[in-house]
Motif scaffolding. Structure first.
Motif, short mmCIF file in Angstrom:
data_model
loop_
_atom_site.label_atom_id
_atom_site.label_comp_id
_atom_site.label_asym_id
_atom_site.label_seq_id
_atom_site.Cartn_x
_atom_site.Cartn_y
_atom_site.Cartn_z
N VAL A 42 70.07 -31.12 51.82
CA VAL A 42 69.93 -29.65 51.77
C VAL A 42 68.53 -29.36 51.21
N PRO A 43 67.52 -29.36 52.05
CA PRO A 43 66.14 -29.14 51.58
C PRO A 43 66.01 -27.80 50.87
N HIS A 44 65.37 -27.81 49.70
CA HIS A 44 65.19 -26.56 48.97
C HIS A 44 64.06 -26.72 47.96
N ARG A 45 63.46 -25.59 47.59
CA ARG A 45 62.42 -25.57 46.57
C ARG A 45 62.87 -24.79 45.34
N VAL A 46 63.94 -24.05 45.49
CA VAL A 46 64.52 -23.34 44.34
C VAL A 46 66.03 -23.33 44.49
N SER A 47 66.71 -23.48 43.36
CA SER A 47 68.17 -23.39 43.38
C SER A 47 68.62 -22.63 42.14
N ALA A 48 69.67 -21.86 42.29
CA ALA A 48 70.30 -21.17 41.17
C ALA A 48 71.72 -21.70 41.06
N CYS A 49 72.03 -22.30 39.92
CA CYS A 49 73.34 -22.94 39.73
C CYS A 49 74.05 -22.27 38.56
N GLY A 50 75.21 -21.69 38.84
CA GLY A 50 75.92 -20.96 37.81
C GLY A 50 77.31 -21.50 37.56
N ALA A 51 77.75 -21.44 36.31
CA ALA A 51 79.10 -21.87 35.94
C ALA A 51 79.70 -20.86 34.99
N TYR A 52 81.00 -20.69 35.09
CA TYR A 52 81.71 -19.73 34.23
C TYR A 52 81.68 -20.23 32.79
N ASP A 53 81.27 -19.34 31.90
CA ASP A 53 81.19 -19.67 30.47
C ASP A 53 82.24 -18.86 29.72
N LEU A 54 83.20 -19.57 29.12
CA LEU A 54 84.27 -18.89 28.40
C LEU A 54 83.74 -18.08 27.23
N GLY A 55 82.62 -18.53 26.66
CA GLY A 55 82.07 -17.84 25.49
C GLY A 55 81.60 -16.44 25.81
N VAL A 56 81.04 -16.25 27.00
CA VAL A 56 80.53 -14.93 27.38
C VAL A 56 81.39 -14.29 28.47
N ARG A 57 82.38 -15.03 28.95
CA ARG A 57 83.29 -14.56 30.00
C ARG A 57 82.52 -14.09 31.24
N ASP A 58 81.56 -14.91 31.61
CA ASP A 58 80.74 -14.59 32.78
C ASP A 58 80.05 -15.86 33.25
#
Length: 287
Positions: A42-58
């Motif tokens: 998956v060629p890319h130069r930028v990636s945004a990776c997000g995970a749910y954080d229970l501490g901030v509920r987001d």
């Protein structure tokens, strides 16, 4: 489509990627994991990776970019509530939560960050996510990949769909590990030191030559190869790297690159590395 539809070299890259994922536990390891076989798949130069954080509920995001990008664009990709990320999420939902190529053209007239991304060549972004168990309307992880000037292609989308379970599991592991270590650091060192290195001060202390060397380290070059590229000794390169590690509070080269990226240091890197600097000699070799 299935793995049987892949070219042999892509199937081999996928196998190596899956095997290597088991060793990834820290953020800097995740970055390097995405820069190897992942780039072939998956060629890319930028990636945004997000995970749910229970501490901030987001969702909390890490943006990994191997090319310089303006701070406002990086910020828009690191905030799940920015117009860009809301648009990507909405389009992914409209595609029945399947891997999707999303066009930012419609959003660009109404949002400066979307317009900026289009101007940088990121009109099309590849997205996929995983919802929380038992909560189909809430995300557990969400991933965005961008490659300047790319057009939608079925192969990249198909491959991302195949590797998504491993991408999801690996990033969740990294997210949990970093969160635990952050909490441990807060407990052991106290609030004043919990943040680690003073990022603005560390970034300002990195010299132009050190940024130049960091750029080559990011490309995976050895001290000897960098010395030949810059016309200085390998020992000089080694000394520069030791100073960089000390200034950034990094344990190794990979972590230094990850920290430099988080400070956007590469946006200040000279595009064409200079050769031997005045006063630097080629007297010794090192590795």
């Amino acid at each position: 489509m299935s793995t049987k539809d892949l070219e042999p070299e892509h199937a081999e890259s996928m196998l190596r990627l899956i095997e290597a994922s088991l060793q990834v536990k820290r953020r800097h390891q995740f970055y390097h994991w995405t820069q190897g076989d992942m780039q072939r798949l998956v060629p890319h130069r930028v990636s945004a990776c997000g995970a749910y954080d229970l501490g901030v509920r987001d969702l909390t995001f890490n943006v990994l970019n191997s090319v310089p990008m303006p701070d406002d664009l990086l910020s828009s990709l690191s905030d799940m509530h920015s117009p860009v990320m809301q648009h990507l999420h909405a389009q992914w939902n409209r595609s029945a939560q399947q891997v999707s190529w999303v066009d930012l053209t419609d959003l660009a007239p109404h949002d400066r960050s979307a317009r900026g991304l289009c101007e940088q060549g990121y009109r099309w972004l590849l997205t996929h996510g995983v919802t929380r168990p038992g909560r189909p309307n809430e995300l557990e992880t969400f991933f965005v990949f961008g490659q300047p000037g790319c057009l939608p292609d079925d192969q990249s989308a198909h491959i991302l769909n195949l590797i998504q379970p491993y991408l999801h599991a690996t990033f969740l592991r990294v997210h949990c590990t970093e969160r635990e270590l952050s909490g441990m650091g807060q407990h052991m060192r106290g609030p004043a030191l919990a943040g680690g290195v003073d990022k603005p001060r560390a970034a300002a202390s990195i010299t132009d030559r050190e940024r130049e060397i960091l750029r080559w380290v990011r490309e995976g070059m050895s001290n000897q190869a960098i010395s030949e590229e810059l016309g200085i000794s390998a020992l000089t390169v080694k000394n520069h790297i030791q100073k960089i590690l000390r200034k950034l509070g990094a344990a190794n080269r990979a972590q230094a690159v990850a920290k430099a990226m988080s400070m956007n240091l590469f946006s200040l890197t000279v595009e064409q590395p200079s050769r031997r600097a005045p006063g630097e000699s080629f007297l010794a070799t090192g590795h």
